[in-house]
Design an enzyme around this catalytic site. Structure first.
Site, PDB file in Angstrom:
ATOM      1  N   LYS A  13       0.826  -1.214   0.000  1.00 15.57           N
ATOM      2  CA  LYS A  13       0.000   0.000   0.000  1.00 15.57           C
ATOM      3  C   LYS A  13       0.858   1.261   0.000  1.00 15.57           C
ATOM      4  O   LYS A  13       0.471   2.271  -0.567  1.00 15.57           O
ATOM      5  CB  LYS A  13      -1.026  -0.008   1.138  1.00 15.57           C
ATOM      6  N   ARG A  87      -6.121   3.174  11.719  1.00 12.01           N
ATOM      7  CA  ARG A  87      -5.924   1.743  11.955  1.00 12.01           C
ATOM      8  C   ARG A  87      -6.953   1.169  12.917  1.00 12.01           C
ATOM      9  O   ARG A  87      -7.043  -0.035  13.055  1.00 12.01           O
ATOM     10  CB  ARG A  87      -4.532   1.512  12.540  1.00 12.01           C
ATOM     11  N   ARG A 126      12.305  -6.366   1.532  1.00  7.95           N
ATOM     12  CA  ARG A 126      11.967  -4.944   1.362  1.00  7.95           C
ATOM     13  C   ARG A 126      13.113  -4.020   1.759  1.00  7.95           C
ATOM     14  O   ARG A 126      13.696  -4.163   2.828  1.00  7.95           O
ATOM     15  CB  ARG A 126      10.737  -4.653   2.226  1.00  7.95           C
ATOM     16  N   ARG A 159      14.260  -1.369   7.202  1.00  4.92           N
ATOM     17  CA  ARG A 159      13.694  -0.796   8.423  1.00  4.92           C
ATOM     18  C   ARG A 159      13.949  -1.713   9.605  1.00  4.92           C
ATOM     19  O   ARG A 159      13.884  -2.923   9.469  1.00  4.92           O
ATOM     20  CB  ARG A 159      12.184  -0.608   8.251  1.00  4.92           C
TER      21      ARG A 159
HETATM   22  P1  AMP Z   1       3.842   1.627   9.284  1.00  2.00           P
HETATM   23  O1  AMP Z   1       4.985   2.311   8.609  1.00  2.00           O
HETATM   24  O2  AMP Z   1       2.504   2.127   8.800  1.00  2.00           O
HETATM   25  O3  AMP Z   1       3.940   0.127   9.229  1.00  2.00           O
HETATM   26  O4  AMP Z   1       3.906   2.030  10.827  1.00  2.00           O
HETATM   27  C1  AMP Z   1       5.028   1.738  11.610  1.00  2.00           C
HETATM   28  C2  AMP Z   1       4.669   1.801  13.082  1.00  2.00           C
HETATM   29  O5  AMP Z   1       4.192   3.123  13.418  1.00  2.00           O
HETATM   30  C3  AMP Z   1       3.544   0.869  13.519  1.00  2.00           C
HETATM   31  O6  AMP Z   1       4.023  -0.433  13.824  1.00  2.00           O
HETATM   32  C4  AMP Z   1       2.998   1.599  14.745  1.00  2.00           C
HETATM   33  O7  AMP Z   1       3.850   1.414  15.861  1.00  2.00           O
HETATM   34  C5  AMP Z   1       3.107   3.051  14.335  1.00  2.00           C
HETATM   35  N1  AMP Z   1       1.896   3.552  13.648  1.00  2.00           N
HETATM   36  C6  AMP Z   1       1.834   4.026  12.382  1.00  2.00           C
HETATM   37  N2  AMP Z   1       0.584   4.422  12.077  1.00  2.00           N
HETATM   38  C7  AMP Z   1      -0.165   4.176  13.181  1.00  2.00           C
HETATM   39  C8  AMP Z   1      -1.542   4.359  13.489  1.00  2.00           C
HETATM   40  N3  AMP Z   1      -2.424   4.852  12.588  1.00  2.00           N
HETATM   41  N4  AMP Z   1      -1.962   4.002  14.731  1.00  2.00           N
HETATM   42  C9  AMP Z   1      -1.112   3.515  15.651  1.00  2.00           C
HETATM   43  N5  AMP Z   1       0.184   3.298  15.413  1.00  2.00           N
HETATM   44  C10 AMP Z   1       0.683   3.629  14.191  1.00  2.00           C
END
Ligand code: AMP
Length: 211
Positions: A13, A87, A126, A159
């Site tokens: 995504k 989320r 990735r 990452r």
């Molecule tokens: P992502 O890059 O979207 O996979 O996000 C990485 C990390 O950021 C996640 O594992 C959460 O710890 C935090 N995070 C990102 N977006 C959210 C969200 N909408 N709600 C809560 N935690 C978030």
């Protein structure tokens, strides 16, 4: 155009969100990226979010809602795509409130479907550009030169939270809230699905068909 992309980590995504931004001039709103940058800069938000990010847990709704509300107050984007927000249903309700404040509504919520095993297989390949944040995959979407970003020549990195054990945890966290979130958006008549297993260009076309 105002879109929300929902899907587990590694569903592609983020790649589609960036493509939509480049081709349709949308503002990219990725809460994961915003939070990672806050952690790197050691801001107050970053210090509060850091332990959750390291463990692959969701940061508290209030914290992430405040970050998004602040972005909308500052920039007032009218056309955007979100990647990883909302989320939870509480976040979705808070986001509706933020959008109503700007007299905006969503056009579509697109759910990327993929199995957990496919996610784990994908994430291990990735790599991301630390400069422009473009996402590559060593097998399905490799850079022209191994380990180097096509756009700016930066050395690609993995990452910290992309290790398998953390990914499994992030998947469990994703599943714990996503069904309710999807039901919420289905109830509003906004929910659509794409298979995350297709090639990036095919997924993009399928998104265009939905829109
Ligand atoms: P992502 O890059 O979207 O996979 O996000 C990485 C990390 O950021 C996640 O594992 C959460 O710890 C935090 N995070 C990102 N977006 C959210 C969200 N909408 N709600 C809560 N935690 C978030």
């Amino acid at each position: 155009m105002r879109l929300v992309l929902v899907g587990p980590p590694g569903s592609g995504k983020g790649t589609q969100a960036r493509r939509l931004c480049e081709r349709k001039g949308l503002r990219y709103i990725g809460t994961g990226e915003i939070l990672r940058e806050a952690v790197n800069q050691g801001t107050e938000v970053g210090r509060a979010a850091k332990p959750y990010l390291l463990e692959g847990k969701l940061v508290p709704d209030q914290l992430v809602n405040d970050v998004v509300a602040e972005l909308f107050n500052r920039e007032q984007p009218r056309n955007f795509v979100t990647d990883g927000y909302p989320r939870t249903v509480d976040q979705a309700i808070a986001f509706d409130r933020i959008l109503r404040h700007s007299v905006l509504g969503l056009d579509a919520v697109i759910n990327f479907t993929i199995s957990d095993d496919d996610v784990v297989r994908r994430i291990s390949g990735r790599w991301v550009c630390p400069v422009c944040k473009r996402v590559y995959h060593m097998v399905s979407n490799p850079p022209r030169v191994a380990g180097i970003c096509d756009v700016d020549g930066a050395k690609l990195v993995q990452r910290e939270d992309d290790q398998e054990s953390t990914v499994r945890k992030r998947l469990a966290v994703f599943h714990s809230t996503v069904d309710q979130l999807l039901a919420y958006y289905a109830g509003l008549g906004l929910l659509y699905e794409v298979s995350a297993l297709d090639l990036p260009e095919v997924i993009y076309d399928n998104i265009m068909k939905i829109l």
